[in-house]
Design an enzyme around this catalytic site. Structure first.
Site, PDB file in Angstrom:
ATOM      1  N   HIS A 118      34.831 -28.923 -50.617  1.00 58.82           N
ATOM      2  CA  HIS A 118      35.238 -28.938 -49.196  1.00 58.82           C
ATOM      3  C   HIS A 118      35.616 -30.350 -48.734  1.00 58.82           C
ATOM      4  O   HIS A 118      35.323 -30.743 -47.605  1.00 58.82           O
ATOM      5  CB  HIS A 118      34.112 -28.388 -48.317  1.00 58.82           C
ATOM      6  CG  HIS A 118      33.533 -27.103 -48.774  1.00 58.82           C
ATOM      7  ND1 HIS A 118      34.298 -25.960 -48.951  1.00 58.82           N
ATOM      8  CD2 HIS A 118      32.255 -26.761 -49.114  1.00 58.82           C
ATOM      9  CE1 HIS A 118      33.508 -24.969 -49.373  1.00 58.82           C
ATOM     10  NE2 HIS A 118      32.281 -25.428 -49.483  1.00 58.82           N
ATOM     11  N   SER A 127      32.052 -23.990 -54.154  1.00 56.09           N
ATOM     12  CA  SER A 127      31.053 -24.675 -53.332  1.00 56.09           C
ATOM     13  C   SER A 127      29.795 -24.944 -54.160  1.00 56.09           C
ATOM     14  O   SER A 127      29.846 -25.702 -55.118  1.00 56.09           O
ATOM     15  CB  SER A 127      30.763 -23.861 -52.067  1.00 56.09           C
ATOM     16  OG  SER A 127      30.064 -24.612 -51.107  1.00 56.09           O
TER      17      SER A 127
END
Length: 244
Positions: free
Chosen positions: A171, A136
Site C-alpha cells: 500500500h 498486504s
C-alpha cells in the site's frame, strides 16, 4: 545415478507479491497474472485467510472469484476453526500448486501459523515448487521483515518467514504515511532494504531474486528502497510491464 539418466530438475522457488487481487480489483488482472506462472491445467489454489481471523465474507469473495471464473480447484484452510489433523494439514498444503495468503494483521497471522506448524509447511511447499503469493499481510509475511499497522500506528516488524531477503511494504501509494514512514525505517536500519508495492502492482521473485514486475494501473510502480549511507534512503521506481 545410472549412465544416460538425467537428474531430476530442482523446482523453482517462487513468491508473488500482489498489490491487489480478488479482494480489491474487479478486473482480476493480478490474479490472472499470478496464475499464468503455474504450468499445469486446473491448478490447486489454497486460500489462507488467517490474517483476517478467517473472516467468512473474505472467504466467500475468494471462492466467488476463483470457483466460477478460473480453471482451477480452489480450497480454503481455516485455522481458527481448524478441521484437519497434522497429517491431513500437511498433505493438503503440500498438494497445492498455489498458496494464496489474504490481508489483515501480519503479526497475528505469523503467530497463529507457528502455533499450528503452518510456517514450517509453507517453507517445505516453497522448496517443492509451490507458488506462494498474497496481498498486504499476505505479501509481508514472506520476507525477513515488513512495514505494518499490525500494532495500530505504522511501524516495523522484524519478523517473517525469511523466504525473501530484505523487507516489504504494501500500500505504498494509497495509505497516508506509508511512503515516508517506510523510507525512514529503512534509513534508520530498523528494517533492511526492501521492496515497496503501490496498489495495482505485482512482483515475482524466483529463488529469492526479483524476476518480473507488472502493473494494472498507469501510475503504479514497484519501488526499491535502500539506505543511502548518509542517514537517508534511496528510492528507485522500477519499470513495470502493463497488464492488458
Amino acid at each position: 545415478m545410472r549412465a544416460g539418466t538425467n537428474p531430476t530438475p530442482t523446482p523453482r522457488r517462487r513468491v508473488a507479491l500482489l498489490g491487489g487481487g480478488f479482494s480489491s480489483d474487479d478486473d482480476g488482472l493480478l490474479d490472472d497474472w499470478m496464475l499464468s506462472h503455474v504450468r499445469t491445467d486446473w491448478p490447486r489454489v489454497c486460500f489462507l485467510p488467517t490474517a483476517s481471523g478467517d473472516a467468512p465474507e473474505y472467504v466467500e469473495r475468494f471462492l466467488d472469484a476463483f470457483r466460477p471464473r478460473r480453471h482451477c480447484m480452489p480450497s480454503v484452510l481455516p485455522l481458527f476453526q481448524r478441521e484437519l489433523d497434522n497429517e491431513a494439514l500437511r498433505t493438503h498444503l503440500l498438494s497445492q500448486d498455489v498458496v494464496y495468503v489474504g490481508g489483515g494483521n501480519t503479526a497475528n497471522m505469523l503467530a497463529v501459523w507457528r502455533v499450528h506448524g503452518v510456517d514450517r509447511l509453507l517453507r517445505e511447499a516453497y522448496d517443492r515448487g509451490t507458488l506462494l503469493c498474497g496481498i498486504s499481510a499476505g505479501a509481508n509475511c514472506w520476507a525477513e521483515g515488513s512495514h505494518t499497522d499490525s500494532f495500530g500506528p505504522l511501524t516495523f516488524l522484524r519478523d517473517g518467514l525469511g523466504l525473501l531477503p530484505g523487507s516489504v511494504c504494501p500500500h505504498y501509494d494509497s495509505e497516508p504515511g506509508r511512503s515516508p514512514s517506510y523510507r525512514s525505517t529503512v534509513a534508520a536500519g530498523s528494517l533492511p532494504a526492501g521492496w515497496a508495492l503501490d496498489d495495482g502492482t505485482g512482483a515475482l521473485f524466483t529463488d529469492g531474486r526479483l524476476t518480473e514486475t507488472v502493473t494494472r494501473l498507469p501510475h503504479a510502480r514497484v519501488h526499491r528502497v535502500e539506505p543511502d549511507g548518509r542517514g537517508g534512503a534511496d528510492e528507485q521506481a522500477l519499470e513495470c510491464r502493463p497488464l492488458p
